[in-house]
Design an enzyme around this catalytic site. Sequence first.
Site, short mmCIF file in Angstrom:
data_model
loop_
_atom_site.label_atom_id
_atom_site.label_comp_id
_atom_site.label_asym_id
_atom_site.label_seq_id
_atom_site.Cartn_x
_atom_site.Cartn_y
_atom_site.Cartn_z
N LYS A 258 19.42 12.07 40.58
CA LYS A 258 18.21 12.90 41.35
C LYS A 258 16.91 12.37 40.94
O LYS A 258 16.50 12.27 39.68
CB LYS A 258 18.41 14.40 40.76
CG LYS A 258 17.34 15.37 41.11
CD LYS A 258 17.52 16.79 40.65
CE LYS A 258 16.26 17.58 40.59
NZ LYS A 258 16.40 18.85 40.20
N ASP A 263 8.46 18.53 40.81
CA ASP A 263 9.27 19.59 41.33
C ASP A 263 8.30 21.03 41.15
O ASP A 263 8.36 21.55 39.88
CB ASP A 263 10.63 19.82 40.71
CG ASP A 263 11.27 21.19 41.39
OD1 ASP A 263 11.00 21.51 42.38
OD2 ASP A 263 12.34 21.42 40.59
N LYS A 270 7.43 27.60 41.22
CA LYS A 270 7.74 27.91 39.87
C LYS A 270 6.53 28.42 39.03
O LYS A 270 5.43 28.32 39.66
CB LYS A 270 7.83 26.63 39.22
CG LYS A 270 9.20 25.83 39.51
CD LYS A 270 9.38 24.80 38.69
CE LYS A 270 10.85 23.93 38.90
NZ LYS A 270 11.81 24.50 38.65
N ASP A 281 11.41 15.21 36.51
CA ASP A 281 12.73 15.74 37.40
C ASP A 281 13.29 14.74 38.23
O ASP A 281 14.41 14.69 39.18
CB ASP A 281 12.07 16.85 38.43
CG ASP A 281 13.25 17.84 38.69
OD1 ASP A 281 14.41 18.04 37.86
OD2 ASP A 281 13.02 18.55 39.84
N ASP A 340 13.49 26.10 45.21
CA ASP A 340 13.48 25.42 43.93
C ASP A 340 15.13 24.73 43.56
O ASP A 340 15.00 24.04 42.50
CB ASP A 340 13.14 26.44 43.15
CG ASP A 340 12.65 25.77 41.73
OD1 ASP A 340 12.50 24.37 41.72
OD2 ASP A 340 12.55 26.41 40.63
N GLU A 342 16.52 22.34 44.71
CA GLU A 342 16.20 21.23 45.67
C GLU A 342 17.24 19.98 45.37
O GLU A 342 17.42 19.20 46.02
CB GLU A 342 14.72 20.98 45.40
CG GLU A 342 14.37 20.00 44.67
CD GLU A 342 14.27 20.45 43.13
OE1 GLU A 342 14.46 21.58 43.18
OE2 GLU A 342 14.26 19.72 42.14
N ARG A 344 20.12 19.66 44.30
CA ARG A 344 21.64 19.97 44.87
C ARG A 344 21.50 19.14 46.20
O ARG A 344 22.33 18.84 46.90
CB ARG A 344 22.28 20.96 44.82
CG ARG A 344 21.71 22.33 45.27
CD ARG A 344 21.99 23.52 44.67
NE ARG A 344 21.61 23.85 43.34
CZ ARG A 344 21.76 24.88 42.51
NH1 ARG A 344 22.72 25.85 43.10
NH2 ARG A 344 21.01 25.14 41.59
#
Length: 492
Positions: A258, A263, A270, A281, A340, A342, A344
């Site tokens: 990933k 993010d 967030k 991230d 959020d 994201e 996956r």
Amino acid sequence: MSQTISIRTAPLGEVHATTTFIYAAEDAAPAGAGASVWAATGLAWQETSAAASFKGKQGQALEILGAGGKRVVVLGTGKPADTPLNGWTDRGGSLLAKVAATRANKVAVIIDEAGASPAAVAELAAGLRLRHYRFDKYKSARSDDAPGALDVTLHVADPAAVDRAIADRGATVDGTLLARDLINEPANVLGPVEFAARAAELAKLGVEVEILEPEALEKLGMRSLLCVAQGSDRPARVVVMQWNGGRAGEAPLAFVGKGVVFDTGGISIKPAASMEDMKGDMGGAAAVTGLMLGLATRKAAVNVVGVIGLVENMPSGKSVRPGDIVKAMSGTTIEVINTDAEGRLVLADALWYTQDRFKPRFMINLATLTGAIVVALGHEHAGLFSNNDELATRLLGAGLSANEKLWRMPLAPAYDKLIESKFADIRNSVGRPAGSITAAQFLQRFVNDVPWAHLDIAGTAFGAGNNEVNTSWAPGFGVALLDRLVRDHYEQ
Ligand code: BES
Ligand code: MN
Ligand code: ZN
């Protein structure tokens, strides 16, 4: 600016340094271990008053100041059989701290009687480099506690054998340090395009690197990955890195990362507190890139492919919305409940693409995927989810050896049921219960029965606190662990 550390080996005997460290095993006479040093300092072991109480127990240290500013530090290592290899890595880290405290920039280390194999000395050298690392490129002045430029000579019985071991282990250290650099780098400097350019540099080592741009990703049908990037001004990239050090035609091992360079949460934005951490991230992608660098540098005898999905998750007039439905490359439709969740969405397409194109022996993905795994395991273990017990067992063992520990979490049909969607095949976010498990179930929908493991490294990729071998925000978690796995089980 970061200072350099240079580590070389030399035979036992002659020592040219004012500061010398001697490793001594429990009840072995240090007088024998470093005879020449005692001569050089003008001190005989028997004359030192503190010597009588020094037994060489693990952690015991005896410092002796000699004529002309000479300094000798004897470090106990306990009974030789008591130290696992990773104990030597920690010893290297703790040695670096001791060296830095002396302010010396040239030191000798005598490793003779402590029962250290070449592999153990290589771990000591690895620990020195890992602990020496600082990410201070944006500091105008070096801080007082940062180690300076260092020159370390390791005096050992068989320098040639130790040199080989250090080069081999050092390749993996290079990988860990690359991962740290990438994670520590702020997102204004490291976007998807810049990250891909860093990965492209692996071509120098013989890694075949392909960079897929949005047009190609669109053609492949990667709407799940692309929908995450669509709110950002910075375009997505997928990077494919292949190292073919094994037999021609042998199916590769696959590692998938990933790589969310930042993010914000997107429209499901967030809260501000600690949002700056979300520059990390892309920790999964960084670990995969570092792993590939290490494998290529040490010319690992195995075929490996690394695939990283690089995007930025931003809110804007172009962002994906909660309620939007996208079709992944696999054909599965996904209702985006929470923008959020994201990671996956990125991995769904990266995993499907990897198994579809490469038919790998296994796929392991790394991702800073869920806050829930931090709630469950804190910063001590990364979460391990797998559809294959053999792979899971091997990973758990590699984690213990590399001291990058994993804890297995469950997957089950009852959890899979939770990700069903009212409007599409599946949804990307469920309630709070079992948050890291439902995320893993989502990923499993895209692995197509290939032996697979998912490492949720949200608690270990950054902000895990200092330890013997790391004082950086990002420890480079995963590189040493996966290199260990490959070495122990998959190289010819
Ligand atoms: N990148 C975060 C997870 C994360 C949180 C990593 C803290 C490291 C530290 C991920 O994209 C995320 O936001 N996950 C959500 C999922 C939720 C919306 C279902 C989370 O964990 O809250
Ligand atoms: Mn998120
Ligand atoms: Zn994320």
